[in-house]
Design a protein around this motif. Structure first.
Motif, PDB file in Angstrom:
ATOM      1  N   GLU A  95       0.784  -1.303  -0.037  1.00 62.39           N
ATOM      2  CA  GLU A  95       0.027  -0.073   0.070  1.00 62.39           C
ATOM      3  C   GLU A  95       0.900   1.140   0.049  1.00 62.39           C
ATOM      4  O   GLU A  95       1.727   1.236   0.571  1.00 62.39           O
ATOM      5  CB  GLU A  95      -0.735   0.089   1.101  1.00 62.39           C
TER       6      GLU A  95
ATOM      7  N   ARG B   4      -1.976   6.512   1.285  1.00 62.03           N
ATOM      8  CA  ARG B   4      -2.343   6.412   2.778  1.00 62.03           C
ATOM      9  C   ARG B   4      -1.424   7.564   3.502  1.00 62.03           C
ATOM     10  O   ARG B   4      -0.364   7.246   3.614  1.00 62.03           O
ATOM     11  CB  ARG B   4      -2.395   5.082   3.319  1.00 62.03           C
TER      12      ARG B   4
ATOM     13  N   LYS C  30       3.665  -1.906   3.691  1.00 60.94           N
ATOM     14  CA  LYS C  30       3.341  -0.598   3.230  1.00 60.94           C
ATOM     15  C   LYS C  30       4.777  -0.092   2.354  1.00 60.94           C
ATOM     16  O   LYS C  30       5.628  -0.384   2.968  1.00 60.94           O
ATOM     17  CB  LYS C  30       2.717   0.047   4.306  1.00 60.94           C
TER      18      LYS C  30
END
Length: 340
Positions: free
Chosen positions: A3, A28, A52
């Motif tokens: 992500e 994010r 991430k």
């Protein structure tokens, strides 16, 4: 690839709308206050362990963004966003070698004209120095209510010398005029002296000529190879005896050993500075035994503040908005968040 994240290292004053715009762009937001390199490396590891990918960092002063840090990101970093004009906390050569895009306030003249707090701080520092505000407060806190030893000076009796008549120098020259100060300035460029707002400013041909005449010298120069250590021992010898010096630009412009000598030998009556050499890389602590800080502990004629020039609520909010917009524009998002 995990992500995609934007790591925001100075979360204060980021609004919900800022974060929603980052999310809408596919990132994010991760808000994490990191005071040291060690804490930042630990955050990189935590995010990697969670799958991430840190593709952008909104940086803060006090951390050094160098080769070691860039590689700690695991090669995924694509953008480095700094809400500053000065870039001495960033290894730009390494950044370029790695193909990481740097987004900063450098050159954003139109936006920066709206940001006034650094110019305002010049006069906050100067008035504190001339009217002995810190000493007066100390007297009252110690239980005294007396004026002896607290005789100040008036701004209108002093000539203001502005070194660098750019955006901030022009603001300071204007504020000086409002206080009734004669204003002189030194700048290599002709253009600033041709502006209507500087019509009251008398030009000096050399820096030596300016410091010999000015009662107050205020520095508004960028830090580069030409200005590094510009205020050295030879220049301090040319200062008007008993002058005051204010620096809200960059600490590296002043030879700090020469400044200390000028204070000790009463060449300067006083000095107020918001910046010190290398301070943009400090991790929230003054280096132990710093000579100027040690001097300030024992003497009343040196005021030091921790790089707070642009640190006001409105300026921070405006800058946060501008940097988010500029980052999103680099991604191809042309929308502008309304901060009204």
């Amino acid at each position: 690839m995990g992500e995609k994240c934007v790591l925001i290292l100075e979360p204060e004053y980021y609004r919900k709308a800022h974060l929603e715009r980052l999310k809408a762009a596919g990132y994010r937001p991760v808000l994490k206050e990191c005071a040291t390199q060690k804490e930042l490396f630990a955050e990189f590891k935590r995010l990697r362990d969670e799958g991430k990918s840190v593709e952008a960092i909104f940086v803060k002063l006090g951390l050094s963004f160098d080769r070691e840090l860039f590689y700690a990101c695991g090669g995924e970093l694509k953008f480095l966003v700094t809400p500053t004009t000065g870039l001495n906390h960033i290894d730009q050569d390494e950044l370029e070698c790695l193909g990481i895009k740097l987004i900063s306030l450098k050159g954003e003249t139109a936006f920066l004209r709206e940001i006034t707090p650094t110019a305002e701080l010049v006069f906050a520092l100067l008035l504190a120095l001339l009217r002995m505000v810190p000493q007066a407060l100390s007297h009252v806190l110690a239980g005294y209510w007396q004026r002896r030893g607290l005789v100040g000076r008036e701004l209108k009796e002093l000539t203001l010398g502005v070194v660098g008549l750019g955006r901030l120098g022009t603001m300071v020259a204007g504020y000086g005029r409002v206080f009734g100060m004669p204003v002189i300035a030194y700048d290599l460029k002709d253009e600033p002296f041709q502006r209507q707002e500087n019509i009251h400013v008398e030009r000096k041909d050399t820096l030596g000529e300016l410091v010999a005449e000015a009662d107050v010298v205020s520095i508004h120069l960028p830090w580069d190879e030409d200005t590094a250590g510009l205020f050295d021992e030879d220049l301090f010898k040319q200062f008007k005896q008993g002058a005051y010096l204010v620096n809200t630009a960059r600490g590296e412009i002043i030879d700090e050993a020469a400044l200390l000598k000028a204070l000790k030998e009463d060449v300067l009556a006083g000095c107020a500075i918001d910046v010190l050499h290398g301070d943009s890389r400090w991790a929230e602590r003054v280096p132990e035994g710093h000579p100027l800080v040690e001097y300030a502990r024992e003497h009343d004629n040196l005021i030091i503040t921790p790089h707070i020039g642009g640190y006001t609520v409105k300026a921070i909010q405006k800058t946060r908005t501008f940097m988010v917009d500029k980052f999103l524009a680099a991604l191809g998002d042309k929308g502008v968040f309304d901060d009204s």
